[in-house]
Design a protein around this motif. Structure first.
Motif, mmCIF file in Angstrom:
data_model
loop_
_atom_site.group_PDB
_atom_site.id
_atom_site.type_symbol
_atom_site.label_atom_id
_atom_site.label_comp_id
_atom_site.label_asym_id
_atom_site.label_seq_id
_atom_site.Cartn_x
_atom_site.Cartn_y
_atom_site.Cartn_z
ATOM 1 N N LEU A 92 -5.520 -7.915 -5.457
ATOM 2 C CA LEU A 92 -6.241 -6.678 -5.148
ATOM 3 C C LEU A 92 -7.045 -6.794 -3.857
ATOM 4 N N GLN A 93 -7.712 -7.927 -3.666
ATOM 5 C CA GLN A 93 -8.570 -8.105 -2.496
ATOM 6 C C GLN A 93 -7.780 -8.234 -1.202
ATOM 7 N N ALA A 94 -6.466 -8.416 -1.310
ATOM 8 C CA ALA A 94 -5.615 -8.539 -0.121
ATOM 9 C C ALA A 94 -4.903 -7.234 0.223
ATOM 10 N N THR A 95 -5.114 -6.191 -0.586
ATOM 11 C CA THR A 95 -4.488 -4.903 -0.292
ATOM 12 C C THR A 95 -5.343 -4.116 0.688
ATOM 13 N N HIS A 96 -4.706 -3.166 1.381
ATOM 14 C CA HIS A 96 -5.434 -2.357 2.365
ATOM 15 C C HIS A 96 -6.245 -1.255 1.704
ATOM 16 N N ASN A 97 -5.763 -0.754 0.569
ATOM 17 C CA ASN A 97 -6.456 0.329 -0.121
ATOM 18 C C ASN A 97 -6.546 0.015 -1.614
ATOM 19 N N PRO A 98 -7.494 -0.838 -1.998
ATOM 20 C CA PRO A 98 -7.591 -1.268 -3.399
ATOM 21 C C PRO A 98 -7.744 -0.115 -4.383
ATOM 22 N N LYS A 99 -8.487 0.912 -4.016
ATOM 23 C CA LYS A 99 -8.685 2.045 -4.935
ATOM 24 C C LYS A 99 -7.365 2.746 -5.217
ATOM 25 N N LYS A 100 -6.587 2.997 -4.187
ATOM 26 C CA LYS A 100 -5.290 3.659 -4.363
ATOM 27 C C LYS A 100 -4.344 2.780 -5.171
ATOM 28 N N VAL A 101 -4.333 1.483 -4.882
ATOM 29 C CA VAL A 101 -3.452 0.561 -5.610
ATOM 30 C C VAL A 101 -3.809 0.531 -7.092
ATOM 31 N N LEU A 102 -5.106 0.429 -7.407
ATOM 32 C CA LEU A 102 -5.520 0.399 -8.812
ATOM 33 C C LEU A 102 -5.178 1.714 -9.506
ATOM 34 N N ASP A 103 -5.329 2.825 -8.815
ATOM 35 C CA ASP A 103 -4.973 4.125 -9.363
ATOM 36 C C ASP A 103 -3.485 4.174 -9.704
ATOM 37 N N GLU A 104 -2.652 3.594 -8.848
ATOM 38 C CA GLU A 104 -1.210 3.551 -9.086
ATOM 39 C C GLU A 104 -0.879 2.653 -10.282
ATOM 40 N N LEU A 105 -1.562 1.528 -10.392
ATOM 41 C CA LEU A 105 -1.323 0.644 -11.536
ATOM 42 C C LEU A 105 -1.580 1.376 -12.850
ATOM 43 N N LEU A 106 -2.674 2.121 -12.887
ATOM 44 C CA LEU A 106 -3.054 2.850 -14.095
ATOM 45 C C LEU A 106 -2.088 3.991 -14.387
ATOM 46 N N ARG A 107 -1.450 4.514 -13.374
ATOM 47 C CA ARG A 107 -0.453 5.572 -13.557
ATOM 48 C C ARG A 107 0.872 5.010 -14.070
ATOM 49 N N ILE A 108 1.281 3.883 -13.502
ATOM 50 C CA ILE A 108 2.594 3.312 -13.810
ATOM 51 C C ILE A 108 2.632 2.653 -15.186
ATOM 52 N N TRP A 144 -12.510 -17.563 7.457
ATOM 53 C CA TRP A 144 -12.660 -16.114 7.603
ATOM 54 C C TRP A 144 -11.603 -15.504 8.523
ATOM 55 N N TYR A 145 -11.130 -16.278 9.510
ATOM 56 C CA TYR A 145 -10.230 -15.729 10.519
ATOM 57 C C TYR A 145 -8.761 -15.746 10.110
ATOM 58 N N ASP A 146 -8.411 -16.450 9.030
ATOM 59 C CA ASP A 146 -7.009 -16.455 8.608
ATOM 60 C C ASP A 146 -6.833 -16.127 7.125
ATOM 61 N N THR A 147 -7.866 -15.564 6.515
ATOM 62 C CA THR A 147 -7.776 -15.223 5.097
ATOM 63 C C THR A 147 -6.985 -13.943 4.884
ATOM 64 N N PRO A 148 -6.173 -13.893 3.829
ATOM 65 C CA PRO A 148 -5.494 -12.642 3.483
ATOM 66 C C PRO A 148 -6.422 -11.674 2.749
ATOM 67 N N ASN A 149 -7.612 -12.155 2.371
ATOM 68 C CA ASN A 149 -8.556 -11.321 1.629
ATOM 69 C C ASN A 149 -9.303 -10.400 2.593
ATOM 70 N N ILE A 150 -8.986 -9.113 2.551
ATOM 71 C CA ILE A 150 -9.580 -8.183 3.505
ATOM 72 C C ILE A 150 -10.614 -7.262 2.867
ATOM 73 N N HIS A 151 -10.698 -7.253 1.530
ATOM 74 C CA HIS A 151 -11.713 -6.462 0.831
ATOM 75 C C HIS A 151 -12.422 -7.379 -0.162
ATOM 76 N N PHE A 152 -13.668 -7.688 0.118
ATOM 77 C CA PHE A 152 -14.434 -8.602 -0.724
ATOM 78 C C PHE A 152 -15.027 -7.837 -1.902
ATOM 79 N N CYS A 153 -14.717 -8.320 -3.099
ATOM 80 C CA CYS A 153 -15.043 -7.590 -4.324
ATOM 81 C C CYS A 153 -15.785 -8.498 -5.297
#
Length: 204
Positions: A92-108, A144-153
């Motif tokens: 989740l923390q590596a996605t560009h839009n975590p809110k949209k992704v989580l919304d899709e998970l709950l739909r699918i 910090w400069y090579d992490t795939p984690n772009i949204h810290f949660c």
């Protein structure tokens, strides 16, 4: 995936949440460790989506049904409630839009299982306070400069996001540095401070 599978203490916790014989979609399958575990332990009908071609190749080599895809863009192609469980582990923390992704998970899925590293853990806070630098730990092994984690949660952030999306938390587990579960009776602030990882089972 952003965490080495050798350190993935969350995989068994996730497997324990899934009913035998379920239809499961694993989003961000990595090398297929979770799907393989679910097939062996639970006999699931498992499918996977993985961003990297290398990961897809490793999954296929294990005999797993995994296709290349991007969680940020491709989940919209899956039908409503097409799976019993949709799993997003340490991604989740590596996605560009975590809110949209989580919304899709709950739909699918009838249920969504999400695991993630907790950036509110006391070691992370201490590193920032004492060193003034982004931490590098066993569970967050990148600079910090090579992490795939772009949204810290943090765990608290995730609970608030789940509420915002109208999701019910059916089960939640926080894991400490040794991979042990933190007591269920502990309040959220305690989990947020001492939990290095968290696993949530959600339904909407």
């Amino acid at each position: 995936m952003s965490v080495n599978n050798a350190q993935r203490v969350d995989l068994q916790v996730i497997a324990d949440l899934i009913e035998p014989g379920s239809k499961v979609l694993d989003v961000g399958s990595g090398d297929g460790s979770l799907l393989e575990l679910l097939q062996v332990q639970k006999g699931v009908d498992g499918r996977g989506v993985e961003l990297s071609q290398r990961g897809v190749n490793e999954c296929v080599a294990r005999g797993l049904s995994v296709i290349q895809g991007d969680a940020d863009r491709d989940l919209r192609f899956y039908p409503d409630k097409g799976f019993d469980y949709v799993v997003l582990s340490q991604t989740l923390q590596a996605t560009h839009n975590p809110k949209k992704v989580l919304d899709e998970l709950l739909r699918i899925g009838d249920r969504a299982i999400v695991s993630f590293p907790n950036f509110g853990h006391w070691r992370v806070r201490l590193s920032l306070l004492m060193k003034g630098r982004m931490p590098v730990t066993k569970d967050l092994p990148y600079s910090w400069y090579d992490t795939p984690n772009i949204h810290f949660c943090t765990i608290r952030d995730f609970v608030e996001l789940s509420d915002e999306l109208g999701a019910t938390v059916e089960s939640a587990t926080a894991l400490d540095a040794t991979g042990q579960k933190i007591g269920l009776s502990m309040p959220w602030w305690f989990w947020n401070f001492f939990g290095q990882q968290a696993v949530f089972l959600l339904k909407r």
